[in-house]
Design a protein around this motif. Sequence first.
Motif, PDB file in Angstrom:
ATOM      1  N   ALA A 133     -14.451  -7.376  -8.176  1.00  0.00           N
ATOM      2  CA  ALA A 133     -14.673  -6.785  -9.499  1.00  0.00           C
ATOM      3  C   ALA A 133     -13.331  -6.509 -10.166  1.00  0.00           C
ATOM      4  O   ALA A 133     -12.285  -6.427  -9.507  1.00  0.00           O
ATOM      5  N   LEU A 134     -13.366  -6.354 -11.485  1.00  0.00           N
ATOM      6  CA  LEU A 134     -12.160  -6.111 -12.273  1.00  0.00           C
ATOM      7  C   LEU A 134     -12.178  -4.713 -12.861  1.00  0.00           C
ATOM      8  O   LEU A 134     -13.184  -4.285 -13.435  1.00  0.00           O
ATOM      9  N   LEU A 135     -11.060  -4.009 -12.725  1.00  0.00           N
ATOM     10  CA  LEU A 135     -10.888  -2.693 -13.328  1.00  0.00           C
ATOM     11  C   LEU A 135      -9.459  -2.578 -13.848  1.00  0.00           C
ATOM     12  O   LEU A 135      -8.509  -2.932 -13.143  1.00  0.00           O
ATOM     13  N   ASP A 136      -9.321  -2.064 -15.058  1.00  0.00           N
ATOM     14  CA  ASP A 136      -8.010  -1.807 -15.648  1.00  0.00           C
ATOM     15  C   ASP A 136      -7.726  -0.312 -15.497  1.00  0.00           C
ATOM     16  O   ASP A 136      -8.317   0.518 -16.195  1.00  0.00           O
ATOM     17  N   LEU A 137      -6.834   0.034 -14.587  1.00  0.00           N
ATOM     18  CA  LEU A 137      -6.587   1.447 -14.285  1.00  0.00           C
ATOM     19  C   LEU A 137      -5.911   2.174 -15.440  1.00  0.00           C
ATOM     20  O   LEU A 137      -5.820   3.408 -15.411  1.00  0.00           O
ATOM     21  N   ALA A 138      -5.442   1.440 -16.435  1.00  0.00           N
ATOM     22  CA  ALA A 138      -4.865   2.094 -17.620  1.00  0.00           C
ATOM     23  C   ALA A 138      -5.952   2.577 -18.575  1.00  0.00           C
ATOM     24  O   ALA A 138      -5.660   3.344 -19.497  1.00  0.00           O
ATOM     25  N   ARG A 139      -7.178   2.164 -18.368  1.00  0.00           N
ATOM     26  CA  ARG A 139      -8.300   2.598 -19.207  1.00  0.00           C
ATOM     27  C   ARG A 139      -9.043   3.728 -18.512  1.00  0.00           C
ATOM     28  O   ARG A 139      -9.361   3.650 -17.321  1.00  0.00           O
ATOM     29  N   ALA A 140      -9.303   4.790 -19.244  1.00  0.00           N
ATOM     30  CA  ALA A 140      -9.893   5.992 -18.656  1.00  0.00           C
ATOM     31  C   ALA A 140     -11.224   5.698 -17.972  1.00  0.00           C
ATOM     32  O   ALA A 140     -11.494   6.180 -16.860  1.00  0.00           O
ATOM     33  N   GLY A 141     -12.075   4.899 -18.600  1.00  0.00           N
ATOM     34  CA  GLY A 141     -13.371   4.608 -18.016  1.00  0.00           C
ATOM     35  C   GLY A 141     -13.259   3.841 -16.710  1.00  0.00           C
ATOM     36  O   GLY A 141     -13.948   4.159 -15.726  1.00  0.00           O
TER      37      GLY A 141
ATOM     38  N   GLY B  84      -0.253   6.673  -9.034  1.00  0.00           N
ATOM     39  CA  GLY B  84      -0.667   7.785  -8.180  1.00  0.00           C
ATOM     40  C   GLY B  84      -1.530   7.352  -7.011  1.00  0.00           C
ATOM     41  O   GLY B  84      -2.315   8.150  -6.474  1.00  0.00           O
ATOM     42  N   LEU B  85      -1.377   6.083  -6.585  1.00  0.00           N
ATOM     43  CA  LEU B  85      -2.229   5.534  -5.534  1.00  0.00           C
ATOM     44  C   LEU B  85      -1.422   5.032  -4.342  1.00  0.00           C
ATOM     45  O   LEU B  85      -1.853   4.137  -3.618  1.00  0.00           O
ATOM     46  N   GLY B  86      -0.250   5.618  -4.139  1.00  0.00           N
ATOM     47  CA  GLY B  86       0.521   5.281  -2.952  1.00  0.00           C
ATOM     48  C   GLY B  86      -0.172   5.761  -1.696  1.00  0.00           C
ATOM     49  O   GLY B  86      -1.078   6.605  -1.741  1.00  0.00           O
ATOM     50  N   ALA B  87       0.237   5.231  -0.551  1.00  0.00           N
ATOM     51  CA  ALA B  87      -0.432   5.568   0.707  1.00  0.00           C
ATOM     52  C   ALA B  87      -0.386   7.065   0.999  1.00  0.00           C
ATOM     53  O   ALA B  87      -1.372   7.653   1.451  1.00  0.00           O
ATOM     54  N   ARG B  88       0.760   7.696   0.741  1.00  0.00           N
ATOM     55  CA  ARG B  88       0.861   9.130   1.014  1.00  0.00           C
ATOM     56  C   ARG B  88      -0.099   9.926   0.131  1.00  0.00           C
ATOM     57  O   ARG B  88      -0.802  10.823   0.608  1.00  0.00           O
ATOM     58  N   GLU B  89      -0.154   9.559  -1.155  1.00  0.00           N
ATOM     59  CA  GLU B  89      -1.062  10.271  -2.069  1.00  0.00           C
ATOM     60  C   GLU B  89      -2.517  10.066  -1.668  1.00  0.00           C
ATOM     61  O   GLU B  89      -3.320  11.005  -1.676  1.00  0.00           O
ATOM     62  N   LEU B  90      -2.866   8.851  -1.291  1.00  0.00           N
ATOM     63  CA  LEU B  90      -4.241   8.585  -0.880  1.00  0.00           C
ATOM     64  C   LEU B  90      -4.601   9.384   0.368  1.00  0.00           C
ATOM     65  O   LEU B  90      -5.693   9.946   0.462  1.00  0.00           O
ATOM     66  N   SER B  91      -3.687   9.429   1.324  1.00  0.00           N
ATOM     67  CA  SER B  91      -3.955  10.169   2.564  1.00  0.00           C
ATOM     68  C   SER B  91      -4.062  11.667   2.319  1.00  0.00           C
ATOM     69  O   SER B  91      -4.861  12.352   2.955  1.00  0.00           O
ATOM     70  N   GLU B  92      -3.248  12.175   1.399  1.00  0.00           N
ATOM     71  CA  GLU B  92      -3.320  13.606   1.091  1.00  0.00           C
ATOM     72  C   GLU B  92      -4.621  13.953   0.383  1.00  0.00           C
ATOM     73  O   GLU B  92      -5.215  15.015   0.626  1.00  0.00           O
ATOM     74  N   ARG B  93      -5.095  13.054  -0.473  1.00  0.00           N
ATOM     75  CA  ARG B  93      -6.344  13.307  -1.195  1.00  0.00           C
ATOM     76  C   ARG B  93      -7.561  13.102  -0.302  1.00  0.00           C
ATOM     77  O   ARG B  93      -8.565  13.792  -0.459  1.00  0.00           O
ATOM     78  N   ARG B  94      -7.485  12.145   0.604  1.00  0.00           N
ATOM     79  CA  ARG B  94      -8.596  11.822   1.493  1.00  0.00           C
ATOM     80  C   ARG B  94      -8.070  11.813   2.924  1.00  0.00           C
ATOM     81  O   ARG B  94      -7.711  10.767   3.466  1.00  0.00           O
ATOM     82  N   PRO B  95      -7.999  12.969   3.582  1.00  0.00           N
ATOM     83  CA  PRO B  95      -7.347  13.040   4.896  1.00  0.00           C
ATOM     84  C   PRO B  95      -7.946  12.137   5.968  1.00  0.00           C
ATOM     85  O   PRO B  95      -7.250  11.733   6.882  1.00  0.00           O
ATOM     86  N   GLY B  96      -9.224  11.799   5.900  1.00  0.00           N
ATOM     87  CA  GLY B  96      -9.822  10.949   6.917  1.00  0.00           C
ATOM     88  C   GLY B  96      -9.721   9.471   6.640  1.00  0.00           C
ATOM     89  O   GLY B  96     -10.190   8.644   7.431  1.00  0.00           O
ATOM     90  N   LEU B  97      -9.078   9.111   5.532  1.00  0.00           N
ATOM     91  CA  LEU B  97      -9.019   7.725   5.095  1.00  0.00           C
ATOM     92  C   LEU B  97      -8.073   6.903   5.975  1.00  0.00           C
ATOM     93  O   LEU B  97      -7.037   7.390   6.420  1.00  0.00           O
ATOM     94  N   VAL B  98      -8.417   5.648   6.206  1.00  0.00           N
ATOM     95  CA  VAL B  98      -7.498   4.691   6.815  1.00  0.00           C
ATOM     96  C   VAL B  98      -6.855   3.900   5.674  1.00  0.00           C
ATOM     97  O   VAL B  98      -7.553   3.278   4.878  1.00  0.00           O
ATOM     98  N   VAL B  99      -5.536   3.949   5.585  1.00  0.00           N
ATOM     99  CA  VAL B  99      -4.793   3.231   4.546  1.00  0.00           C
ATOM    100  C   VAL B  99      -3.886   2.225   5.234  1.00  0.00           C
ATOM    101  O   VAL B  99      -3.007   2.593   6.015  1.00  0.00           O
ATOM    102  N   ALA B 100      -4.103   0.951   4.963  1.00  0.00           N
ATOM    103  CA  ALA B 100      -3.285  -0.112   5.543  1.00  0.00           C
ATOM    104  C   ALA B 100      -2.484  -0.771   4.430  1.00  0.00           C
ATOM    105  O   ALA B 100      -3.056  -1.292   3.474  1.00  0.00           O
ATOM    106  N   GLU B 101      -1.152  -0.726   4.551  1.00  0.00           N
ATOM    107  CA  GLU B 101      -0.257  -1.284   3.542  1.00  0.00           C
ATOM    108  C   GLU B 101       0.351  -2.592   4.035  1.00  0.00           C
ATOM    109  O   GLU B 101       0.746  -2.703   5.191  1.00  0.00           O
ATOM    110  N   LEU B 102       0.443  -3.534   3.128  1.00  0.00           N
ATOM    111  CA  LEU B 102       1.050  -4.820   3.433  1.00  0.00           C
ATOM    112  C   LEU B 102       2.092  -5.127   2.368  1.00  0.00           C
ATOM    113  O   LEU B 102       1.837  -4.962   1.176  1.00  0.00           O
ATOM    114  N   CYS B 103       3.286  -5.568   2.792  1.00  0.00           N
ATOM    115  CA  CYS B 103       4.298  -6.019   1.835  1.00  0.00           C
ATOM    116  C   CYS B 103       5.001  -7.243   2.412  1.00  0.00           C
ATOM    117  O   CYS B 103       4.740  -7.646   3.552  1.00  0.00           O
TER     118      CYS B 103
END
Length: 454
Positions: A260-268, A296-315
């Motif tokens: 799916a497509l979402l533009d995070l710059a749009r409030a909706g 505001g969607l870095g791994a640290r921010e996501l983990s702080e907002r959702r402590p039980g979340l698994v966040v896997a980063e790839l670069c």
Amino acid sequence: MTIGGERDFGTAQAWEALGGAPDLVERVRYTGSGNLGEGPLPVGELARATVGACALAAGELGAVRAGGTTGDPSPLVVDEGAVATAFVSERHLRVSGRAPVTFAPLSGFWPAADGWVRTHANYPHHEAALVRALGLRSPEPEALRAAVAGRTAVEVQELAYAAGGLAVAVAERYGDPQPLVETVRTTGEREPGRGRALGEAPPGRPVAGVRVLDLTRVIAGPVATRTLGLLGADVLRIDTPGLPEADDAYADTGFGKRSALLDLARAGDREVFEGLLAEADVVVTGYRPGALERHGLGARELSERRPGLVVAELCAWGRRAPEPWAGRRGFDSLVQAGYGIAAACAGPDGTPGVLPAQALDHGTGYLLAAGVMRALAGGGGCRLRFSLAGTGSWLVRGLAPAGGDGGAAAYSAEPWLRETGSGYGVLRHAVSPFGEWAGGPSRWGTDRAVWLPR
């Protein structure tokens, strides 16, 4: 090549890096033969080991969800023919009988004044940036060849990156060592050992009921998430409408998921995304470091907002890479060039070469899927970091060739190819080493941004 009842060295290394119990490695049995042993580096061993580690993680998660222990002694059989076919799945793809476009005319190796440069211009915006950076009169290979020939390799590289393009000077030596995986356990509502909270899972679908938010592109991340989808996860890929994915790329990696497509710059759209995030169990990201942090969607921010979340980063280049590389874009072919792999694979005339597969992409994908499943088995609340350079570092420093031709003469891809309907028409495609998908992918970006009912 068949390995049975033995401890495969590469699998043991990968499993140890993922934090797995060493005694489980002997569960994996390898059978059949592949054709990835050509060249100076142990690509076949890397492929076998990454899929084997993924099989171990799937078995471990399934055992935990069944209420048992992780020490199930039953064998896990991996066919190396299936592995070899899956590792070049993009080459086997046919879209309504048509071979896909793999590399654009301006993507490739080009001789510079003092060496070689590897460019990547498969996406239109990267091609436009490369043309702009080098002042090309037209986007033609001969114009690029002439522009590169009059400059040093590093000059071309820096001009391209400054303009938003992609070009890497071919390195003559291997890059600095990088970790295969980095794991950070976060404090959360689910403590380690409570993976059973997910409940039981059907046989062969250890990730059933798990919601995976897929924020990845191209090959490595999508290979990980299509694998999780095959193993039962509800995978929803989200992209911005302003950065289209290549149809052929998604036709290959879009199995096992919705898009799916979402533009995070749009409030909706941001509100919809936040709703998806609130119900996700796993987030997999494949953007260069800093890109998601701006939202505001870095791994640290996501983990702080959702402590039980698994966040896997790839670069691409690894977060421990020297500046400015840690934050730069990259693809498998570019990392091969910049990490010294292309030079190691050079032909007799000195022209840089390539691995027999985009093994950094595919191998990292299976490792990432394995890491996610291990994190779920341990109760979630975990951050994982992977990079193409980390997998490359392991390939050139950690793995040892098994010797022989790996049975390549007996290998055929045909047993592992299927034809399936999709949003792009009938696809001929490689199956996963873990089985077959129920159906083909929809067209990129055409699904609703909602989770399926659990």
